[in-house]
Design a protein around this motif. Structure first.
Motif, PDB file in Angstrom:
ATOM      1  N   ILE A   1      97.953  43.750  61.682  1.00 31.02           N
ATOM      2  CA  ILE A   1      98.138  42.484  60.985  1.00 31.02           C
ATOM      3  C   ILE A   1      96.805  41.752  61.046  1.00 31.02           C
ATOM      4  N   ILE A   2      96.157  41.577  59.872  1.00 31.50           N
ATOM      5  CA  ILE A   2      94.840  40.927  59.841  1.00 31.50           C
ATOM      6  C   ILE A   2      94.980  39.417  59.726  1.00 31.50           C
TER       7      ILE A   2
ATOM      8  N   ASN B   1     105.710  42.106  65.189  1.00 32.46           N
ATOM      9  CA  ASN B   1     107.080  42.624  65.160  1.00 32.46           C
ATOM     10  C   ASN B   1     107.439  43.185  63.776  1.00 32.46           C
ATOM     11  N   VAL B   2     106.757  42.701  62.729  1.00 35.86           N
ATOM     12  CA  VAL B   2     107.079  43.129  61.369  1.00 35.86           C
ATOM     13  C   VAL B   2     106.746  44.599  61.161  1.00 35.86           C
ATOM     14  N   ILE B   3     105.748  45.132  61.862  1.00 36.45           N
ATOM     15  CA  ILE B   3     105.341  46.532  61.685  1.00 36.45           C
ATOM     16  C   ILE B   3     105.653  47.348  62.939  1.00 36.45           C
TER      17      ILE B   3
ATOM     18  N   ARG C   1     102.632  50.045  63.377  1.00 34.66           N
ATOM     19  CA  ARG C   1     101.639  49.565  64.340  1.00 34.66           C
ATOM     20  C   ARG C   1     101.240  50.642  65.327  1.00 34.66           C
ATOM     21  N   SER C   2     102.209  51.411  65.822  1.00 33.32           N
ATOM     22  CA  SER C   2     101.897  52.433  66.830  1.00 33.32           C
ATOM     23  C   SER C   2     101.038  53.560  66.269  1.00 33.32           C
TER      24      SER C   2
ATOM     25  N   HIS D   1     102.816  34.372  54.085  1.00 32.50           N
ATOM     26  CA  HIS D   1     102.266  35.687  53.749  1.00 32.50           C
ATOM     27  C   HIS D   1     101.907  36.455  55.006  1.00 32.50           C
ATOM     28  N   LEU D   2     101.743  37.750  54.815  1.00 31.23           N
ATOM     29  CA  LEU D   2     101.218  38.669  55.824  1.00 31.23           C
ATOM     30  C   LEU D   2     100.159  39.528  55.146  1.00 31.23           C
ATOM     31  N   PHE D   3      99.028  39.745  55.831  1.00 37.61           N
ATOM     32  CA  PHE D   3      97.974  40.631  55.303  1.00 37.61           C
ATOM     33  C   PHE D   3      97.880  41.825  56.253  1.00 37.61           C
TER      34      PHE D   3
END
Length: 440
Positions: free
Chosen positions: A279-280, A314-316, A273-274, A334-336
């Protein structure tokens, strides 16, 4: 005091005069500046640099200077070949110039003969008149014909002799030019042979020298091996073994420390993320339960406390402290993810908090699928399955990696699909990393 000074300046002035200590601020004691720190650590830095310099000098003194003979020989050979080529080029130019001069002289003689012939033709009219007169004279005087014929034969003989001499001169010059050219060719061939012989002698000398150097080095290596393989005392051997084991352990520890410092994988995370990952889209998030008040007073003062919600970002994001995860509602979701840049994905890393410090293990994700997409809004048939995996709850490490097969295709959007967990009503996902090869 600031409010009073702005709203009531007169009252503030009176209070400041009567109690000056209220507006006096004592600055904190100044800590050591950078100059003090430099003076403190400078001697240690100098000693370390001096030791490194001594180690480098000792190392360099034990390395024999490498022979530069082959390089010098190559340069000398190239220089000699260049000189031979220049000499051959000059000889060819001289031969060409000699032939050109000879051709020019022959052309000049041809032009002169043609000019004389044309002049003779221009005089043909006069000769015709003379011929008529000669015929008339021949009829009248039979001896006149013989006289004219003798004169004509003499003139023709003289012209023939002149032309013969000219041709002989040209042939002589041509022979001289050919002889000179042959001499130059013989000289060039001789020079080339001399160069080849000298080159051969020099190469033989160089190769002999190299073989001698090799033999010397082999002898020195054998002597060194004898010294190294010489039996050592038991105490010395024990000290050496302990030192070697200590060095190996230090190397292993340093390797793992460096890997841990490099995000525990040593690979680039293109979903971070940084660095620009996003996260779309994601499944619903599980909220923590609301905290009910214990009594009426707490209900009046604070009321009901809302449940907390951890974001899917938090996932990325680095960090796997217990509870710092994305609690996905249910066991399917799911995560996109949008990656930093298009890549050919080849590896996915799943990280969970260490099982030894988590409260429950039932919320750990179990089976999952990873798919790639070209656009941010893919259709049903636009997702390309890259791989599947199962996170082992009792695995060797909390960081587990799984291979992906993109078949050479590049993707910037990743669909991470969770299909099961280990039994809880929600699934905690701590960290997902996507690795691969970037495309231009």
């Amino acid at each position: 005091l600031r409010h009073r000074r702005r709203e009531k300046p007169a009252e503030y002035a009176n209070q400041a005069a009567s109690a000056p200590y209220l507006i006096t601020v004592t600055p904190p004691a100044e800590e050591g500046n950078i100059y003090t720190k430099v003076r403190k650590y400078l001697p240690y830095v100098c000693v370390i640099l001096l030791l490194l310099g001594l180690i480098y000098l000792i190392y360099r003194s034990g390395i024999p200077a490498r022979a530069q003979i082959p390089k010098d020989f190559t340069v000398m050979k190239q220089e000699m070949e260049r000189k031979v080529k220049e000499q051959m080029r000059s000889l060819e130019q001289g031969y060409a110039s000699s032939v050109d001069d000879l051709k020019n002289e022959v052309d000049k003689m041809k032009k002169d003969i043609m000019a004389k012939f044309q002049a003779k033709l221009r005089e043909s009219n006069v000769l015709q008149d003379v011929g008529k007169y000669a015929k008339q004279q021949i009829k009248d005087d039979p001896g006149f014909k013989e006289t004219i014929q003798n004169e004509a034969n003499s003139i023709l003989a003289a012209q023939k002799e002149v032309l013969t001499n000219k041709i002989k001169e040209l042939q002589a010059k041509q022979a001289e030019a050919l002889e000179e050219i042959n001499k130059q060719k013989d000289a060039a061939v001789g020079a080339k042979k001399e160069v080849e012989e000298s080159t051969k002698k020099m190469s033989n000398a160089i190769y002999t020298r190299i073989e001698q150097i090799k033999k010397d080095l082999e002898r020195e290596i054998l002597d060194a091996k004898k010294v190294i393989l010489k039996p050592l005392p038991a105490e010395k051997m024990k000290d050496l073994m302990e030192e070697q084991v200590s060095l190996n352990i230090d190397a292993i520890i340093n390797k793992h420390i460096e890997k841990f410092a490099a995000d525990r994988t040593g690979l680039v995370d293109y979903a971070l993320r940084s660095a620009g990952g996003k996260i779309i889209d994601h499944s619903p998030t599980e909220e923590s339960p609301r905290r009910e008040p214990k009594n009426i007073m707490e209900w009046v003062m604070k009321g009901r406390r809302k449940g907390t919600r951890q974001p899917p970002q938090n996932v990325i994001t680095p960090g796997t402290d217990p509870g710092k995860c994305w609690p996905m509602k249910g066991s399917h979701g799911h995560l996109f993810i949008k990656l930093i840049k298009p890549i050919v994905p080849n590896l996915v890393t799943i990280e969970h908090a260490s099982p030894s410090i988590v409260i429950t293990k039932l919320s750990v994700l179990k089976d999952f699928q990873v798919s790639g997409a070209k656009t941010s809004a893919p259709g049903e048939g636009d997702l390309q399955l890259l791989g599947t995996g199962r996170y082992e709850l009792e695995g060797e490490s909390a960081v587990q990696q799984f291979r992906l097969d993109a078949k050479g295709e590049s993707y910037q959007f990743i669909h991470f699909n969770v299909t099961s967990n280990y039994g809880a009503r929600h699934t905690c996902i701590y960290r997902v990393r996507i690795h691969g090869d970037p495309t231009e």
